[in-house]
Design a protein around this motif. Structure first.
Motif, PDB file in Angstrom:
ATOM      1  N   MET A 122      70.639  12.175  -3.131  1.00 24.36           N
ATOM      2  CA  MET A 122      69.228  11.993  -2.849  1.00 24.36           C
ATOM      3  C   MET A 122      69.030  11.823  -1.343  1.00 24.36           C
ATOM      4  N   ALA A 123      67.999  12.467  -0.807  1.00 23.13           N
ATOM      5  CA  ALA A 123      67.690  12.341   0.614  1.00 23.13           C
ATOM      6  C   ALA A 123      67.119  10.950   0.888  1.00 23.13           C
ATOM      7  N   ASP A 124      67.230  10.500   2.117  1.00 23.53           N
ATOM      8  CA  ASP A 124      66.749   9.176   2.499  1.00 23.53           C
ATOM      9  C   ASP A 124      65.253   9.176   2.776  1.00 23.53           C
ATOM     10  N   ILE A 125      64.640   8.020   2.555  1.00 21.42           N
ATOM     11  CA  ILE A 125      63.258   7.806   2.959  1.00 21.42           C
ATOM     12  C   ILE A 125      63.262   7.735   4.482  1.00 21.42           C
ATOM     13  N   LYS A 126      62.356   8.472   5.125  1.00 21.27           N
ATOM     14  CA  LYS A 126      62.283   8.481   6.586  1.00 21.27           C
ATOM     15  C   LYS A 126      61.092   7.639   7.025  1.00 21.27           C
ATOM     16  N   ILE A 127      61.353   6.674   7.919  1.00 25.16           N
ATOM     17  CA  ILE A 127      60.302   5.772   8.379  1.00 25.16           C
ATOM     18  C   ILE A 127      60.210   5.833   9.896  1.00 25.16           C
ATOM     19  N   ILE A 128      58.999   6.035  10.391  1.00 22.33           N
ATOM     20  CA  ILE A 128      58.725   5.908  11.818  1.00 22.33           C
ATOM     21  C   ILE A 128      57.863   4.662  11.948  1.00 22.33           C
ATOM     22  N   HIS A 129      58.425   3.618  12.543  1.00 26.92           N
ATOM     23  CA  HIS A 129      57.690   2.368  12.725  1.00 26.92           C
ATOM     24  C   HIS A 129      56.764   2.520  13.926  1.00 26.92           C
ATOM     25  N   GLN A 130      55.498   2.246  13.696  1.00 27.88           N
ATOM     26  CA  GLN A 130      54.488   2.254  14.752  1.00 27.88           C
ATOM     27  C   GLN A 130      54.478   3.561  15.562  1.00 27.88           C
ATOM     28  N   PRO A 131      54.237   4.712  14.912  1.00 34.20           N
ATOM     29  CA  PRO A 131      54.172   5.973  15.657  1.00 34.20           C
ATOM     30  C   PRO A 131      53.031   5.916  16.673  1.00 34.20           C
ATOM     31  N   ASP A 132      53.183   6.668  17.766  1.00 37.06           N
ATOM     32  CA  ASP A 132      52.135   6.633  18.786  1.00 37.06           C
ATOM     33  C   ASP A 132      50.911   7.419  18.327  1.00 37.06           C
ATOM     34  N   TYR A 175      50.903   7.067   5.564  1.00 36.26           N
ATOM     35  CA  TYR A 175      50.736   6.184   6.716  1.00 36.26           C
ATOM     36  C   TYR A 175      50.118   4.898   6.184  1.00 36.26           C
ATOM     37  N   PHE A 176      50.762   3.765   6.425  1.00 35.20           N
ATOM     38  CA  PHE A 176      50.317   2.487   5.888  1.00 35.20           C
ATOM     39  C   PHE A 176      49.306   1.833   6.823  1.00 35.20           C
ATOM     40  N   LEU A 177      48.060   1.740   6.358  1.00 38.06           N
ATOM     41  CA  LEU A 177      47.001   1.103   7.136  1.00 38.06           C
ATOM     42  C   LEU A 177      47.093  -0.411   7.066  1.00 38.06           C
ATOM     43  N   GLU A 178      47.529  -0.914   5.918  1.00 37.19           N
ATOM     44  CA  GLU A 178      47.678  -2.365   5.745  1.00 37.19           C
ATOM     45  C   GLU A 178      48.621  -2.638   4.587  1.00 37.19           C
ATOM     46  N   GLY A 179      49.012  -3.890   4.466  1.00 34.70           N
ATOM     47  CA  GLY A 179      49.881  -4.300   3.372  1.00 34.70           C
ATOM     48  C   GLY A 179      51.339  -3.951   3.613  1.00 34.70           C
ATOM     49  N   ASP A 180      52.136  -4.212   2.623  1.00 36.61           N
ATOM     50  CA  ASP A 180      53.552  -3.862   2.697  1.00 36.61           C
ATOM     51  C   ASP A 180      54.073  -3.621   1.289  1.00 36.61           C
ATOM     52  N   VAL A 181      55.221  -2.967   1.224  1.00 41.53           N
ATOM     53  CA  VAL A 181      55.807  -2.580  -0.049  1.00 41.53           C
ATOM     54  C   VAL A 181      57.321  -2.565   0.093  1.00 41.53           C
ATOM     55  N   ILE A 182      58.005  -2.830  -0.992  1.00 38.66           N
ATOM     56  CA  ILE A 182      59.449  -2.644  -1.036  1.00 38.66           C
ATOM     57  C   ILE A 182      59.700  -1.512  -2.012  1.00 38.66           C
ATOM     58  N   VAL A 183      60.347  -0.461  -1.530  1.00 36.73           N
ATOM     59  CA  VAL A 183      60.656   0.713  -2.343  1.00 36.73           C
ATOM     60  C   VAL A 183      62.156   0.752  -2.559  1.00 36.73           C
ATOM     61  N   ILE A 198      58.490  -1.321   3.751  1.00 36.30           N
ATOM     62  CA  ILE A 198      57.561  -0.483   4.501  1.00 36.30           C
ATOM     63  C   ILE A 198      56.265  -1.266   4.629  1.00 36.30           C
ATOM     64  N   GLY A 199      55.612  -1.172   5.805  1.00 37.14           N
ATOM     65  CA  GLY A 199      54.387  -1.939   5.968  1.00 37.14           C
ATOM     66  C   GLY A 199      53.412  -1.337   6.946  1.00 37.14           C
ATOM     67  N   GLN A 200      52.412  -2.131   7.279  1.00 34.76           N
ATOM     68  CA  GLN A 200      51.312  -1.705   8.136  1.00 34.76           C
ATOM     69  C   GLN A 200      51.826  -1.007   9.393  1.00 34.76           C
ATOM     70  N   GLY A 201      51.271   0.183   9.652  1.00 37.67           N
ATOM     71  CA  GLY A 201      51.614   0.929  10.847  1.00 37.67           C
ATOM     72  C   GLY A 201      52.811   1.849  10.699  1.00 37.67           C
ATOM     73  N   ASP A 202      53.433   1.887   9.522  1.00 36.02           N
ATOM     74  CA  ASP A 202      54.599   2.757   9.310  1.00 36.02           C
ATOM     75  C   ASP A 202      54.172   4.130   8.790  1.00 36.02           C
ATOM     76  N   LEU A 203      54.789   5.157   9.328  1.00 36.83           N
ATOM     77  CA  LEU A 203      54.619   6.532   8.863  1.00 36.83           C
ATOM     78  C   LEU A 203      55.870   6.868   8.069  1.00 36.83           C
ATOM     79  N   VAL A 204      55.699   7.188   6.789  1.00 35.18           N
ATOM     80  CA  VAL A 204      56.836   7.301   5.870  1.00 35.18           C
ATOM     81  C   VAL A 204      56.833   8.648   5.165  1.00 35.18           C
ATOM     82  N   THR A 205      58.010   9.264   5.067  1.00 28.93           N
ATOM     83  CA  THR A 205      58.166  10.474   4.272  1.00 28.93           C
ATOM     84  C   THR A 205      59.130  10.188   3.138  1.00 28.93           C
TER      85      THR A 205
END
Length: 71
Positions: A1-11, A44-52, A62-69
């Motif tokens: 399985m491919a990994d979840i990709k997270i960009i914390h606080q993308p510009d 893209y997480f506008l608010e809140g957080d989650v554990i996947v 994953i949480g607020q401000g994270d861009l996730v694939t």
């Protein structure tokens, strides 16, 4: 399985390039449920957080401000 990709606080340039501010907004109350995607899904997480916890993988927070694939 491919990994979840997270960009914390993308510009803001990346957010604008991806057109994120035009995406629909999905909300969900606190819950626990199974979820699968048929193809890559980017969020893209506008608010809140989650554990996947991917099947066969380690839990990811994953949480607020994270861009996730998700694969």
């Amino acid at each position: 399985m491919a990994d979840i990709k997270i960009i914390h606080q993308p510009d803001s340039a990346q957010l604008q390039q991806d057109g994120i501010h035009d995406w629909p907004i999905w909300t969900k109350e606190i819950s626990k449920f199974p979820w699968t995607y048929d193809s890559n899904e980017t969020c893209y997480f506008l608010e809140g957080d989650v554990i996947v916890t991917p099947e066969g993988g380690a839990a990811v927070r994953i949480g607020q401000g994270d861009l996730v694939t998700f694969p």
